[in-house]
Enzyme design. Structure first.
Site, PDB file in Angstrom:
ATOM      1  N   ARG A   1     -26.064  24.077 106.801  1.00  0.00           N
ATOM      2  CA  ARG A   1     -26.410  24.104 105.375  1.00  0.00           C
ATOM      3  C   ARG A   1     -25.574  25.135 104.620  1.00  0.00           C
ATOM      4  NH1 ARG A   1     -32.547  25.204 107.096  1.00  0.00           N
ATOM      5  NH2 ARG A   1     -31.749  24.144 108.916  1.00  0.00           N
TER       6      ARG A   1
ATOM      7  N   LYS B   1     -27.771  29.808 120.877  1.00  0.00           N
ATOM      8  CA  LYS B   1     -28.549  28.696 121.437  1.00  0.00           C
ATOM      9  C   LYS B   1     -28.750  28.910 122.941  1.00  0.00           C
ATOM     10  CE  LYS B   1     -26.946  25.011 118.354  1.00  0.00           C
ATOM     11  NZ  LYS B   1     -28.241  24.650 117.766  1.00  0.00           N
TER      12      LYS B   1
HETATM   13  N1  BES Z   1     -26.134  21.544 114.835  1.00  0.00           N
HETATM   14  C1  BES Z   1     -27.474  21.994 114.886  1.00  0.00           C
HETATM   15  C2  BES Z   1     -28.476  20.851 114.812  1.00  0.00           C
HETATM   16  C3  BES Z   1     -28.651  20.031 116.055  1.00  0.00           C
HETATM   17  C4  BES Z   1     -29.461  20.471 117.080  1.00  0.00           C
HETATM   18  C5  BES Z   1     -28.080  18.783 116.136  1.00  0.00           C
HETATM   19  C6  BES Z   1     -29.649  19.680 118.195  1.00  0.00           C
HETATM   20  C7  BES Z   1     -28.284  18.005 117.245  1.00  0.00           C
HETATM   21  C8  BES Z   1     -29.073  18.442 118.274  1.00  0.00           C
HETATM   22  C9  BES Z   1     -27.756  22.918 113.713  1.00  0.00           C
HETATM   23  O1  BES Z   1     -26.715  23.709 113.297  1.00  0.00           O
HETATM   24  C10 BES Z   1     -28.846  23.829 114.167  1.00  0.00           C
HETATM   25  O2  BES Z   1     -28.601  24.594 115.042  1.00  0.00           O
HETATM   26  N2  BES Z   1     -30.008  23.720 113.562  1.00  0.00           N
HETATM   27  C11 BES Z   1     -31.127  24.499 113.924  1.00  0.00           C
HETATM   28  C12 BES Z   1     -31.839  24.908 112.680  1.00  0.00           C
HETATM   29  C13 BES Z   1     -32.902  25.940 112.897  1.00  0.00           C
HETATM   30  C14 BES Z   1     -32.286  27.259 113.307  1.00  0.00           C
HETATM   31  C15 BES Z   1     -33.687  26.110 111.614  1.00  0.00           C
HETATM   32  C16 BES Z   1     -32.011  23.658 114.826  1.00  0.00           C
HETATM   33  O3  BES Z   1     -32.135  22.456 114.594  1.00  0.00           O
HETATM   34  O4  BES Z   1     -32.554  24.209 115.779  1.00  0.00           O
HETATM   35 MN    MN Z   2     -26.657  25.547 114.374  1.00  0.00          MN
END
Ligand code: BES
Ligand code: MN
Ligand code: ZN
Length: 495
Positions: A351, A277
Site C-alpha cells: 500500500r 515474515k
Molecule cells: N505481499 C504480501 C501479501 C501476501 C501475503 C500475498 C501472502 C500473498 C500471500 C503483503 O505485502 C503483506 O505482507 N501483507 C501483510 C499485511 C499485514 C502486515 C497487515 C499480510 O497480509 O500479512
Molecule cells: Mn508485505
C-alpha cells in the site's frame, strides 16, 4: 506454438491427432458422430464397452485409427449434454491438452467447437481453446532444464467455413491474450535475484520496443524524490536494488481520449522488512510482483490487438528487505499526496508503494484507474484462491469488471470499503496508519488505498490468492490478464 484454423471437411482432413468431443450417456458431438462413421464405428465400439464415460474432463487417447489420414484421436468428455458451462468447457479443454501433451504428438487438430456451451458463442470458444491450451503447454525454462522437450508445434482449430469470421476473431484474441498471460507467467516465475526492479524495467522497455504504439518511461529514485514519493521510497530504502517506477504508454486512441490506467504492484521480493515474515513459504514472495507482471501482460494484449484506446500501465517496483536503513515500526512517512503515514508494520509495504503511484496517476487525467496487487494474506483467507477480491469507489466500474471476470472465467468477488472501516486506520501520530489490525485485513488495506483514489473512478483487485498456485504445482497463473483483456474488449465495443 503455431495456432491456425482448419476448414477442410472431416473426410479430407489429415492429422497426427484429432480431438473430438462427447457428452455423458454415450452421446457424441456432431463431429464425433461423423468421425465415427469414417472410422467404421470405432468410437461407438470403445464407448459401448465403457472405455470412456464422457464425464467432464474425461479423455481417451485412441491409437491405430483405421483411417489413412488420421493417426490418433483424443475423445474428450464434456459432461451432461445441454449443461456445459463456460467453466466446465474450460475444464475439459485443460484435460484435453494434458492428454495431447502426454501423447507426444507434433501437430494436433482441435474439433471441439461443435460442443454447445451455455452463454457462449463460437468466438468465445475459439479464444478459450487457445487460452487454455497455451496455458497447459507453458513450461518454465529460464533456470531449469525441461524434463522433456515439448514435441507439439502446431495446433489447428477445425471450423465450419460458415463460422470462419467469428473463429478468425476468436483466434486473434486468443493468441493475444495467451501471449499476455505467458509474458506475465514468465516474469512472475523468475526468482527475485534475476527479476529485480531494474530487470522488470528493462523488460518493459523491450516490450515497448516491440510495439509501435507502446512507449516506456522509467522514473528513477531521484525523479521520485523530486515528486515527493516518500511512501514509495521508504520501502526501497531497505534494499540495495534501486526502485523503479515503470510507465508504459499505449496510444491506440485519439490523443484527446482519456486513458485507462492500470497500476500493478511490482514488489520483486517481499521479506517483510523489519517486520520480517516467517521462513516457511517465504520463497513465494518473489510473486509479489504479479500485479506488475499482469500490467505488462495486458499492455502486450492491447498492443497485439491494436485496441483503439489509450492505456497507461504504471508499475512501482521495489524490494522489501530488512536493513539498517529500512523502515521501522513507528516511522512516519510523508506521501506524495501530503498525507502522513505511520508505519505500524513494515510488511504492509504494498500500500505504501501503491499510494504514491495512485497520487501520481492523477496527472494523466484518467478515465478510470485499476490497481492489481498481491496485497494481503487476509484476502486469501476470505476468498480462497478462486476469485480475486474486488474493491472500488464506482459501482458501474465494479459491475463492468465483474461481468468481464465472468466472461473470461477469471472471476472477482466484490468486497465492501465502507467508511466504518476507516476507523481502524486511525493513528495518534499521523493522518493514517498503514495497518488496520487483525480484522478485515484485505478491506482495511483497500480502504487505505481508497484515501489516495478520491479524485477518480477507481477499482482495486487483490490478487494474492489468484496470481499464483502454491504447493507442489507452484507457479504463476497469469491472472488477471484474461479478465482485464476482456474488460478492455468490452470497453472498446461499448464505444
Ligand atoms: N505481499 C504480501 C501479501 C501476501 C501475503 C500475498 C501472502 C500473498 C500471500 C503483503 O505485502 C503483506 O505482507 N501483507 C501483510 C499485511 C499485514 C502486515 C497487515 C499480510 O497480509 O500479512
Ligand atoms: Mn508485505
Ligand atoms: Zn507484499
Amino acid at each position: 506454438m503455431d495456432y491456425s484454423i482448419e476448414s477442410l471437411p472431416l473426410d479430407k482432413l489429415q492429422s497426427d491427432c484429432l480431438l473430438v468431443g462427447m457428452y455423458e450417456n454415450q452421446l457424441f458431438s456432431p463431429l464425433a458422430t461423423a468421425l465415427d462413421a469414417i472410422c467404421n464405428g470405432l468410437l461407438r465400439k470403445l464407448v459401448s464397452r465403457g472405455d470412456i464415460k464422457g464425464k467432464n474432463a474425461d479423455t481417451l487417447l485412441i491409437n491405430n485409427v483405421p483411417h489413412a489420414n488420421i493417426e490418433r484421436i483424443i475423445l474428450v468428455g464434456f459432461g451432461e449434454s445441454g449443461k456445459v458451462t463456460r467453466k466446465s468447457y474450460r475444464k475439459a479443454l485443460a484435460a484435453a491438452i494434458k492428454t495431447v501433451k502426454d501423447s507426444k504428438v507434433k501437430a494436433g487438430c482441435c474439433a471441439l467447437l461443435d460442443i454447445q456451451v451455455a452463454d457462449a458463442d463460437i468466438q468465445w470458444q475459439t479464444r478459450q481453446i487457445i487460452e487454455v491450451f497455451n496455458d497447459g503447454l507453458y513450461q518454465y525454462t529460464a533456470t531449469k532444464q525441461c524434463d522433456e522437450k515439448l514435441p507439439l508445434q502446431q495446433l489447428a482449430i477445425l471450423a465450419n467455413p460458415q463460422n470462419q469470421p467469428q473463429v478468425e476473431i476468436g483466434l486473434q484474441q486468443g493468441i493475444a491474450i495467451a501471449q499476455g498471460v505467458e509474458l506475465s507467467k514468465q516474469l512472475a516465475d523468475l526468482p527475485g535475484n534475476i527479476c529485480t526492479p531494474s530487470y522488470l524495467a528493462e523488460q518493459a522497455m523491450i516490450l515497448a520496443g516491440q510495439h509501435e504504439k507502446l512507449n516506456c518511461e522509467i522514473l528513477e529514485e531521484k525523479d521520485m524524490q523530486a515528486l515527493g514519493m516518500g511512501a514509495f521510497l521508504s520501502v526501497s530504502r531497505g534494499s540495495r536494488q534501486p526502485a523503479k517506477l515503470i510507465g508504459l504508454f499505449y496510444q491506440g486512441g485519439l490523443p484527446s481520449s482519456k486513458p485507462i490506467v492500470f497500476i500493478g504492484k511490482g514488489l520483486t521480493f517481499d521479506a517483510g522488512g523489519i517486520s520480517l515474515k516467517p521462513g516457511l513459504g517465504m520463497d513465494e514472495m518473489k510473486y509479489d510482483m504479479c500485479g506488475g507482471a499482469a500490467v505488462l501482460g495486458v499492455l502486450r494484449v492491447a498492443s497485439l490487438l491494436n485496441l483503439k484506446l489509450n492505456i497507461i500501465g504504471l508499475v512501482p517496483s521495489s524490494e522489501n528487505l530488512p536493513d539498517g536503513d529500512a523502515n521501522k515500526p513507528g516511522d512516519i512517512l510523508t506521501s506524495m499526496s501530503g498525507k502522513t503515514i505511520e508505519v505500524l508494520n513494515t510488511d504492509a509495504e504494498g500500500r505504501l508503494i501503491l499510494c504514491d503511484t495512485l497520487t501520481y496517476a492523477k496527472k494523466f487525467n484518467p478515465e478510470v484507474v485499476i490497481d492489481l496487487a498481491t496485497l494481503t494474506g487476509a484476502c486469501v483467507v476470505a476468498l480462497g484462491r478462486v476469485p480475486s477480491g474486488l474493491f472500488g469507489n464506482d459501482d458501474p466500474l465494479c459491475e463492468e469488471l465483474l461481468r468481464a471476470g465472468d466472461t473470461a472465467c477469471d472471476s472477482l468477488w466484490r468486497m465492501p470499503i465502507w467508511e466504518e472501516y476507516l476507523e481502524q486506520l486511525k493513528s495518534n501520530f499521523a493522518d493514517l496508519a498503514n495497518i488496520g489490525g487483525p480484522d478485515g485485513g484485505s478491506i482495511t488495506a483497500a480502504c487505505f488505498l481508497s484515501r489516495f483514489a478520491e479524485d477518480f473512478r477507481w477499482a482495486h483487485l487483490d490478487i494474492a490468492g489468484t496470481a499464483w498456485r502454491t504447493g507442489t504445482n507452484k507457479g504463476a497463473t497469469g491472472r488477471p490478464v484474461p479478465l482485464l483483456s476482456q474488460y478492455l474488449l468490452n470497453y472498446v465495443s461499448a464505444g
